[in-house]
Write a protein that holds these residues in place. Structure first.
Motif, PDB file in Angstrom:
ATOM      1  N   CYS A  96    -109.993   7.789 -21.861  1.00 46.30           N
ATOM      2  CA  CYS A  96    -109.127   6.807 -20.977  1.00 46.30           C
ATOM      3  C   CYS A  96    -107.643   7.072 -21.238  1.00 46.30           C
ATOM      4  O   CYS A  96    -107.173   7.904 -21.010  1.00 46.30           O
ATOM      5  N   SER A 154    -107.136  10.656 -21.165  1.00 50.30           N
ATOM      6  CA  SER A 154    -106.524  11.218 -19.314  1.00 50.30           C
ATOM      7  C   SER A 154    -105.426  11.044 -19.499  1.00 50.30           C
ATOM      8  O   SER A 154    -104.457  11.488 -18.195  1.00 50.30           O
ATOM      9  N   VAL A 155    -104.802   9.861 -19.688  1.00 46.61           N
ATOM     10  CA  VAL A 155    -103.585   8.615 -19.360  1.00 46.61           C
ATOM     11  C   VAL A 155    -102.436   9.933 -20.112  1.00 46.61           C
ATOM     12  O   VAL A 155    -101.304   9.831 -19.344  1.00 46.61           O
ATOM     13  N   VAL A 183     -98.765  16.379 -17.438  1.00 54.37           N
ATOM     14  CA  VAL A 183     -98.833  17.031 -16.482  1.00 54.37           C
ATOM     15  C   VAL A 183     -98.317  16.730 -15.028  1.00 54.37           C
ATOM     16  O   VAL A 183     -97.031  17.409 -14.506  1.00 54.37           O
ATOM     17  N   VAL A 184     -97.554  15.372 -14.944  1.00 56.86           N
ATOM     18  CA  VAL A 184     -96.265  14.728 -14.078  1.00 56.86           C
ATOM     19  C   VAL A 184     -95.070  15.364 -14.651  1.00 56.86           C
ATOM     20  O   VAL A 184     -94.173  15.247 -13.974  1.00 56.86           O
ATOM     21  N   ALA A 241    -102.652  13.137 -20.353  1.00 57.20           N
ATOM     22  CA  ALA A 241    -102.876  14.406 -19.834  1.00 57.20           C
ATOM     23  C   ALA A 241    -102.335  14.154 -18.603  1.00 57.20           C
ATOM     24  O   ALA A 241    -101.011  15.027 -17.959  1.00 57.20           O
ATOM     25  N   CYS A 242    -102.164  12.866 -18.053  1.00 61.69           N
ATOM     26  CA  CYS A 242    -101.967  12.747 -16.668  1.00 61.69           C
ATOM     27  C   CYS A 242     -99.684  12.032 -17.291  1.00 61.69           C
ATOM     28  O   CYS A 242     -99.202  12.785 -16.065  1.00 61.69           O
ATOM     29  N   VAL A 243     -99.371  11.898 -18.129  1.00 60.78           N
ATOM     30  CA  VAL A 243     -98.571  11.568 -18.020  1.00 60.78           C
ATOM     31  C   VAL A 243     -97.749  13.559 -18.127  1.00 60.78           C
ATOM     32  O   VAL A 243     -96.843  13.577 -17.256  1.00 60.78           O
TER      33      VAL A 243
END
Length: 213
Positions: free
Chosen positions: A25, A28-29, A35-36, A31-33
């Motif tokens: 988790c 994933s968080v 990418v954004v 990686a998302c940050v």
């Protein structure tokens, strides 16, 4: 022994799954940050398309530039007017911790701190720089170079360098910017010592400066 080991593994399994799930988790968080943040940076770049600052040495006056024999003490009185242009139409620039240095024959002979500068979008700002004082040149090569230029119409090669820190203003937001370095290689004719007071300095052709970050 076999039964005890089986029971122990069965008891640890839920904890192991929970730990692995938590790591997954978090990964994933993060990686998302990332990418954004990357997408936002690309979008801002495409939207604003920042351009390099343009710098020009508009005027220069070498009122005094002499070297004492044997001791090689360089006495100088140098004034330069820099013209800084912000070509960006959506980004304002605040320069702080601004400093200027003057070099001759590869040796830094003068340093001065300058006041902060704020540039609105598309604005051109005049930055006066003045150096006065003395400095002992090191080595006979520098002294020989001075004598050579003094004979050749008293035109001296002086390198002016300016450093600063930036803050960029985009709409109502202020974000840290890069640290610009400006390098102006100048060739300036020294004033004639016998010129009357108030006489205009020798002609100087404006010089484009190199800017990089």
């Amino acid at each position: 022994m076999g039964k005890a080991s089986t029971v122990s593994s069965w008891l640890c399994c839920p904890c192991r799954c929970l730990f692995c799930g938590l790591l997954s988790c978090i990964f994933s968080v993060v990686a998302c940050v990332l990418v954004v943040a990357g997408l936002v940076a690309i979008a801002l770049y495409l939207l604003f398309r920042p351009h390099l600052v343009h710098a020009t040495a508009a005027t220069a006056d070498l009122a005094g530039f002499t070297l004492t024999p044997r001791t090689w003490i360089l006495r100088y009185n140098l004034s330069v007017t820099l013209s800084l242009r912000n070509p960006n139409t959506r980004i304002a620039i605040h320069y702080h911790s601004v400093a200027a240095e003057a070099y001759y024959q590869g040796q830094r002979f003068a340093h001065v701190d300058l006041p902060d500068v704020y540039q609105d979008t598309g604005e051109t700002t005049v930055v006066p720089v003045a150096f006065t004082g003395e400095y002992p040149l090191e080595g006979g090569v520098a002294a020989a170079g001075f004598r050579k230029e003094a004979i050749e119409q008293a035109r001296f090669s002086v390198d002016l360098k300016l450093t600063a820190k930036m803050k960029l203003k985009v709409w109502a937001f202020r974000v840290p910017g890069p640290k610009p370095r400006i390098d102006c290689p100048l060739t300036i004719q020294r004033r004639n010592a016998s010129a009357p007071p108030g006489a205009a300095p020798p002609e100087f052709h404006s010089t484009e400066c190199r800017v990089w970050f």
